[in-house]
Scaffold this motif. Structure first.
Motif, PDB file in Angstrom:
ATOM      1  N   LYS A   5       0.830  -1.203   0.000  1.00 30.16           N
ATOM      2  CA  LYS A   5       0.000   0.000   0.000  1.00 30.16           C
ATOM      3  C   LYS A   5       0.867   1.256   0.000  1.00 30.16           C
ATOM      4  O   LYS A   5       0.579   2.224  -0.722  1.00 30.16           O
ATOM      5  N   GLU A   8       2.399   1.741  -3.525  1.00 30.50           N
ATOM      6  CA  GLU A   8       1.419   2.199  -4.503  1.00 30.50           C
ATOM      7  C   GLU A   8       0.992   3.642  -4.226  1.00 30.50           C
ATOM      8  O   GLU A   8       0.734   4.411  -5.158  1.00 30.50           O
ATOM      9  N   THR A   9       0.935   4.014  -2.960  1.00 33.04           N
ATOM     10  CA  THR A   9       0.592   5.393  -2.617  1.00 33.04           C
ATOM     11  C   THR A   9       1.655   6.357  -3.125  1.00 33.04           C
ATOM     12  O   THR A   9       1.350   7.384  -3.749  1.00 33.04           O
ATOM     13  N   SER A  10       2.923   6.032  -2.875  1.00 32.80           N
ATOM     14  CA  SER A  10       4.016   6.888  -3.346  1.00 32.80           C
ATOM     15  C   SER A  10       4.035   6.960  -4.868  1.00 32.80           C
ATOM     16  O   SER A  10       4.234   8.033  -5.454  1.00 32.80           O
ATOM     17  N   ILE A  13       1.305   9.267  -6.088  1.00 27.48           N
ATOM     18  CA  ILE A  13       1.647  10.673  -5.845  1.00 27.48           C
ATOM     19  C   ILE A  13       2.589  11.175  -6.936  1.00 27.48           C
ATOM     20  O   ILE A  13       2.407  12.263  -7.497  1.00 27.48           O
ATOM     21  N   ARG A 320       7.137   4.386   4.174  1.00 27.95           N
ATOM     22  CA  ARG A 320       5.749   4.826   4.075  1.00 27.95           C
ATOM     23  C   ARG A 320       5.703   6.342   3.972  1.00 27.95           C
ATOM     24  O   ARG A 320       6.364   7.034   4.751  1.00 27.95           O
TER      25      ARG A 320
END
Length: 330
Positions: A5, A8-10, A13, A320
Motif C-alpha cells: 500500500k 502504490e501510494t508513493s 503521488i 511509508r
C-alpha cells in the motif's frame, strides 16, 4: 516493497505530479528528475510510474516514457580506478558514487539527445547500463551491445539518482556545515574521516552536473524524516544489496562493504542535498544558481494556484509516505 500500500501510494503521488505537467510541449519530452537516498525505492517507483503513465484508459491518455538512472552514467571501472589512484588521499573518489565519478560528457550528450528526440531524425537512442555487481561490487559499465534502446517519440523522460539536483554551495556554507554538525547526525557523519578540502573538492565537482539539471522541467524528492535522516539509508542500501545478490548468484558487496560504501555518501547529503530545492552558487562568480524546477513561470490569470514543479515526499523508516508538500521558491 513493490505492491504494498505504501509503495502504490508513493507511486500514485509521483504519477499525479508528472501527469499534471505532461502537456507542456509536444516538441520536447517532459524531463522529470527524481532525487532520493539509496535504497529508498526510486528505481522500483519509477518503473511502476512508467507503467501507470503508459496505461490507456478512460481517465488517462497513454504516455511514451523513458527511464534512466544516474548510476548508469558512472565512469567505467578502469577510469574509476584511475581516478582513485590520482587522488589517493580523497575518500570520496575511492570508487563510484560521489560527484566526480560520473561521465559528465556522456550524460550531457545522452540527455540532450533525449531532449531533442521528438525533433531528430534519429528515432532511437541507446542508454548506457552499469552493472554494480561486477568486480566484487565495484561495478563496471556494460558493453554498448548491452545498452538499452529507446524509441522516439517520447512524452516523458525520468531520471533518478541519489544526487540528482545537487548544486554547489558557497564556501561559507560548506565551512559552517563542516564545523556545526547537528546532534541528529551523531553516528552517521564522521567529519574526522575527511578534510574540509575534500568537501570543497566534492562541491566543485558538483558544479559540473548543473549542465544536466538545466534540461529538467520538474522534480520529485523522496526525503527521510528529520529525526534521524541518514540512519535508514544503511538499512535500505543493505536490503538492496541482498536483493541484488539473491538474483545474481551472490555477486556484490559484503555487509561491511555496504556500510563503508554508504559512509562515503553521507557527507554528500549533509553538504549538498538542500540544493535540490534551494539551488546553489556559481563557483567562479558567486552568482546564484536556481534549479529550473524552482524558477517562476508565467501562468494564465485564471490559474490562481498553479501546481509547483517540485514535490517532496517525506517517508519513514519503512518507506511509508508521511508528508507530501510542494516546494516553492522562497
Amino acid at each position: 516493497m513493490r505492491g504494498s500500500k505504501a509503495f502504490e501510494t508513493s507511486a500514485f503521488i509521483i504519477f499525479s505530479h508528472i501527469n499534471i505537467h505532461t502537456s507542456r510541449s509536444p516538441d520536447y519530452p517532459l524531463f522529470v528528475a527524481l532525487q532520493g537516498p539509496q535504497g529508498s525505492g526510486k528505481t522500483s517507483l519509477l518503473e511502476r510510474v512508467k507503467e501507470m503513465l503508459a496505461q490507456n484508459d478512460e481517465d488517462h491518455t497513454p504516455h511514451r516514457v523513458a527511464t534512466l538512472s544516474i548510476d548508469d552514467l558512472y565512469l567505467p571501472h578502469a577510469q574509476l580506478k584511475a581516478l582513485a589512484s590520482a587522488h589517493p588521499d580523497n575518500p570520496f573518489l575511492r570508487g563510484r558514487g560521489l560527484p566526480g565519478t560520473h561521465d559528465i560528457p556522456l550524460g550531457r550528450s545522452l540527455l540532450r539527445s533525449l531532449k531533442d528526440i521528438n525533433r531528430s531524425r534519429a528515432n532511437s537512442i541507446c542508454i548506457p547500463r552499469f552493472d554494480k555487481s561486477l568486480f566484487d561490487g565495484e561495478g563496471d559499465r556494460l558493453p554498448e551491445s548491452e545498452w538499452t534502446e529507446v524509441q522516439g517519440p517520447l512524452d516523458v523522460v525520468l531520471l533518478e539518482g541519489w544526487c540528482v539536483g545537487f548544486y554547489p554551495q558557497s564556501r561559507q556554507y560548506i565551512e559552517e556545515r563542516f564545523i556545526d554538525v547537528p546532534s541528529v547526525l551523531d553516528g552517521t557523519l564522521d567529519t574526522s574521516a575527511y578534510s574540509l578540502e575534500h568537501i570543497l573538492d566534492m562541491n566543485r565537482r558538483a558544479a559540473e552536473y548543473t549542465q544536466w539539471w538545466d534540461l529538467f522541467d520538474i522534480c520529485l524528492q523522496i526525503s527521510p524524516q528529520d529525526t534521524a535522516p541518514y540512519v535508514p539509508i544503511y538499512k535500505w542500501r543493505l536490503q538492496q544489496e541482498h536483493e541484488m545478490k539473491a538474483k545474481n548468484g551472490g555477486q556484490g558487496m559484503t555487509d561491511e562493504q555496504v556500510k563503508t560504501f554508504v559512509d562515503r555518501y553521507i557527507p554528500g547529503y549533509h553538504f549538498l542535498v538542500q540544493g535540490v530545492t534551494t539551488g546553489g552558487y556559481e563557483q567562479q562568480t558567486g552568482s546564484r544558481l536556481i534549479p529550473p524546477w524552482m524558477q517562476d513561470e508565467p501562468t494564465p490569470p485564471s490559474f490562481k494556484n498553479p501546481p509547483a514543479r517540485c514535490l517532496r515526499i517525506t517517508i519513514d523508516e519503512n518507506r511509508r509516505p508521511r508528508k507530501v508538500e510542494y516546494c516553492r521558491r522562497q
